[in-house]
Design a protein around this motif. Structure first.
Motif, short mmCIF file in Angstrom:
data_model
loop_
_atom_site.label_atom_id
_atom_site.label_comp_id
_atom_site.label_asym_id
_atom_site.label_seq_id
_atom_site.Cartn_x
_atom_site.Cartn_y
_atom_site.Cartn_z
N ASN A 1 20.74 26.46 53.09
CA ASN A 1 19.90 25.28 52.97
C ASN A 1 20.51 24.32 51.94
O ASN A 1 21.07 24.74 50.93
CB ASN A 1 18.49 25.70 52.53
CG ASN A 1 17.56 24.51 52.37
OD1 ASN A 1 17.51 23.89 51.32
ND2 ASN A 1 16.81 24.21 53.42
N ALA A 2 20.37 23.02 52.19
CA ALA A 2 20.98 22.02 51.32
C ALA A 2 20.45 22.11 49.89
O ALA A 2 21.20 21.93 48.93
CB ALA A 2 20.72 20.62 51.87
N TRP A 3 19.16 22.42 49.74
CA TRP A 3 18.59 22.51 48.40
C TRP A 3 19.08 23.75 47.67
O TRP A 3 19.21 23.74 46.43
CB TRP A 3 17.07 22.49 48.48
CG TRP A 3 16.54 21.18 48.96
CD1 TRP A 3 16.06 20.89 50.20
CD2 TRP A 3 16.48 19.95 48.23
NE1 TRP A 3 15.70 19.56 50.29
CE2 TRP A 3 15.95 18.97 49.10
CE3 TRP A 3 16.83 19.58 46.93
CZ2 TRP A 3 15.74 17.65 48.69
CZ3 TRP A 3 16.63 18.27 46.53
CH2 TRP A 3 16.09 17.32 47.40
N VAL A 4 19.35 24.81 48.40
CA VAL A 4 19.92 26.01 47.79
C VAL A 4 21.33 25.70 47.27
O VAL A 4 21.70 26.08 46.14
CB VAL A 4 19.97 27.17 48.80
CG1 VAL A 4 20.74 28.36 48.22
CG2 VAL A 4 18.57 27.59 49.20
N ALA B 1 21.11 23.67 44.08
CA ALA B 1 20.74 24.50 42.93
C ALA B 1 21.95 25.27 42.41
O ALA B 1 22.16 25.38 41.18
CB ALA B 1 19.62 25.46 43.32
N ILE B 2 22.76 25.80 43.31
CA ILE B 2 23.95 26.56 42.89
C ILE B 2 24.99 25.63 42.28
O ILE B 2 25.68 25.98 41.31
CB ILE B 2 24.53 27.33 44.09
CG1 ILE B 2 23.52 28.37 44.58
CG2 ILE B 2 25.84 28.03 43.70
CD1 ILE B 2 23.94 29.11 45.83
N GLN B 3 25.11 24.41 42.79
CA GLN B 3 26.02 23.43 42.21
C GLN B 3 25.61 23.09 40.78
O GLN B 3 26.45 22.98 39.88
CB GLN B 3 26.06 22.17 43.07
CG GLN B 3 26.72 22.35 44.41
CD GLN B 3 26.44 21.19 45.35
OE1 GLN B 3 25.76 20.23 45.00
NE2 GLN B 3 26.98 21.27 46.57
N ILE B 4 24.32 22.93 40.57
CA ILE B 4 23.81 22.65 39.22
C ILE B 4 24.09 23.83 38.30
O ILE B 4 24.47 23.66 37.13
CB ILE B 4 22.31 22.32 39.26
CG1 ILE B 4 22.08 21.00 40.00
CG2 ILE B 4 21.73 22.25 37.86
CD1 ILE B 4 20.62 20.65 40.21
N LEU B 5 23.91 25.04 38.81
CA LEU B 5 24.22 26.24 38.03
C LEU B 5 25.69 26.25 37.61
O LEU B 5 26.00 26.54 36.43
CB LEU B 5 23.89 27.50 38.84
CG LEU B 5 24.33 28.83 38.22
CD1 LEU B 5 23.60 29.06 36.91
CD2 LEU B 5 24.08 29.98 39.19
N ALA B 6 26.59 25.95 38.53
CA ALA B 6 28.01 25.92 38.20
C ALA B 6 28.30 24.84 37.15
O ALA B 6 29.13 25.05 36.24
CB ALA B 6 28.83 25.66 39.46
N ALA C 1 31.86 29.93 50.56
CA ALA C 1 32.26 30.93 51.54
C ALA C 1 31.05 31.46 52.30
O ALA C 1 31.09 31.64 53.53
CB ALA C 1 32.99 32.08 50.83
N VAL C 2 29.96 31.72 51.58
CA VAL C 2 28.74 32.19 52.23
C VAL C 2 28.19 31.11 53.17
O VAL C 2 27.78 31.39 54.30
CB VAL C 2 27.68 32.58 51.18
CG1 VAL C 2 26.34 32.90 51.85
CG2 VAL C 2 28.15 33.76 50.36
N ASP C 3 28.23 29.86 52.70
CA ASP C 3 27.71 28.76 53.51
C ASP C 3 28.51 28.57 54.79
O ASP C 3 27.96 28.22 55.83
CB ASP C 3 27.74 27.47 52.68
CG ASP C 3 27.14 26.29 53.42
OD1 ASP C 3 26.02 26.42 53.93
OD2 ASP C 3 27.81 25.25 53.52
N ASP C 4 29.82 28.81 54.73
CA ASP C 4 30.65 28.67 55.93
C ASP C 4 30.31 29.71 56.99
O ASP C 4 30.63 29.54 58.17
CB ASP C 4 32.13 28.78 55.55
CG ASP C 4 32.65 27.53 54.87
OD1 ASP C 4 32.08 26.46 55.09
OD2 ASP C 4 33.64 27.63 54.13
#
Length: 377
Positions: A102-105, A108-113, A94-97
């Motif tokens: 940034n793609a690397w951010v 990192a959040i995907q890995i966290l999930a 939602a924030v990205d939309d």
């Protein structure tokens, strides 16, 4: 409240509830997206649409899925991990939309999930033994369970996001994938997995009337990454956990289109010395349109291929060995045929690739000379 209702009826009700909530919420989400500025503006030739369209429609899919899960699913630690991770992914999307992270951010959040889900028990413990003659059906993987699980979850999360390039494509393929896995899970999994997949399928179909060409709203990263994440994690607790080669193949076949497109995209970009996250116009749907197909025709072809691969996955789950062999051969033939159709002897492809390379070169210039939005649509 629903414990005395037959499982098959609860599956239907789970589908119906998520469908209804998603369908009714989409217009409201569209208005919200317009207010917060979550608008997809066509800035380059890679985008197919020619006018600004609101995104963030995936919030409606998320709401439909969440409501159905709350009503019908029994919350185990694994389910809790999936839902917490899905909340992280949806929030990030939602924030990205709105602001384009940034793609690397995002990675990192995907890995966290993924780590959140793994902490709650959503993890590979072994892999299927491809040797049919061996008495051991599984191979323990030990510490490899951590990287393999992360790669699967993060890979699927990005796979659905990468194919979200045409109206209705990603949500339709996700609906087909979740329905195929639902059918198989009715024979090999616990009811919780079935309710999750039914809720996901219903939420996707409820959103589709607003997203098919011409789209009134895009689901954005909040939708595409959420769908990929849920498909990946649900497949681990529902199908991969059985550790048989057949159940291993089912989710791979069900998500064949996004997974294959992602693998090709990452390999293509890395071989050309580009960032694997750099957007381009060489995905499956772009190549189909370069063949002369319209947007609707390209989506229909990919729907058809996804449905065929999903059907093969369902048939593979049957006990008949002859049927399994036929299905494996059929999957191979379909894969080769699609590859030849999309990549071989395309008279327009070379011209389009040349134009894409020029666009990419322009996008690589400093901001004052050229600017590109590196987020996938």
């Amino acid at each position: 409240m629903f414990q005395n209702i037959p499982v098959w009826l609860r599956i239907v009700l789970s589908f119906a509830l998520s469908f209804g909530v998603s369908f009714l919420m989409t217009p409201r989400v569209k208005n919200f997206a317009e207010r917060v500025g979550a608008i997809d503006v066509p800035k380059d030739a890679r985008r197919i649409h020619d006018h600004p369209i609101p995104r963030m429609g995936g919030l409606a899919i998320f709401c439909g899925f969440l409501m159905s899960v709350i009503v019908f699913v029994s919350f185990s630690p694994q389910i809790m991990g999936i839902m917490l991770g899905a909340l992280i992914i949806a929030g990030m999307g939602a924030v990205d939309d709105i602001v384009c992270l940034n793609a690397w951010v995002k990675l990192a959040i995907q890995i966290l999930a993924a780590l959140v889900a793994m902490r709650c028990g959503v993890m590979f413990r072994a892999i299927s033994n491809p040797n049919f003659l061996s008495l051991n059906t599984t191979i323990p993987i030990g510490w490899l369970a951590f990287p393999l699980t992360i790669i699967w979850i993060v890979g699927c999360t990005n796979a659905v996001n990468l194919i979200d390039g045409l109206d209705g494509l990603a949500v339709g393929v996700s609906a087909i994938s979740s329905f195929s896995m639902l059918i198989v899970s009715m024979f090999v999994s616990d009811p919780n997995t079935q309710f999750l997949l039914a809720a996901l399928c219903g939420a996707c179909i409820g959103f589709m009337p607003y997203n098919i060409n011409p789209a009134k709203i895009f689901m954005g990263d909040v939708g595409s990454q959420f769908l990929g994440y849920v498909l990946a994690t649900t497949s681990i607790i529902g199908l991969f956990k059985l550790h048989t080669l057949i159940t291993f193949l089912v989710p791979v076949l069900a998500m064949a289109i996004p997974l294959a497109d992602t693998i090709f995209a990452f390999c293509r970009r890395i071989l050309h010395g580009q960032s694997p996250f750099q957007a381009d116009k060489k995905h499956f749907h772009h190549r189909l349109m370069a063949l002369g197909l319209s947007q609707k025709q390209a989506v229909a072809v990919l729907y058809g291929v996804s449905a065929v691969m999903g059907l093969i996955g369902v048939l593979l789950a049957q006990e008949n060995e002859a049927m399994r062999i036929i299905c494996m051969v059929a999957a191979f033939v379909v894969s080769i045929s699609v590859w030849l159709f999309v990549f071989w002897r395309n008279p327009n492809l070379k011209k389009n690739q040349t134009e894409d390379e020029k666009n990419e070169a322009s996008a690589a210039l400093p901001p004052e000379k050229g600017k590109a939005d590196d987020a996938e649509k």
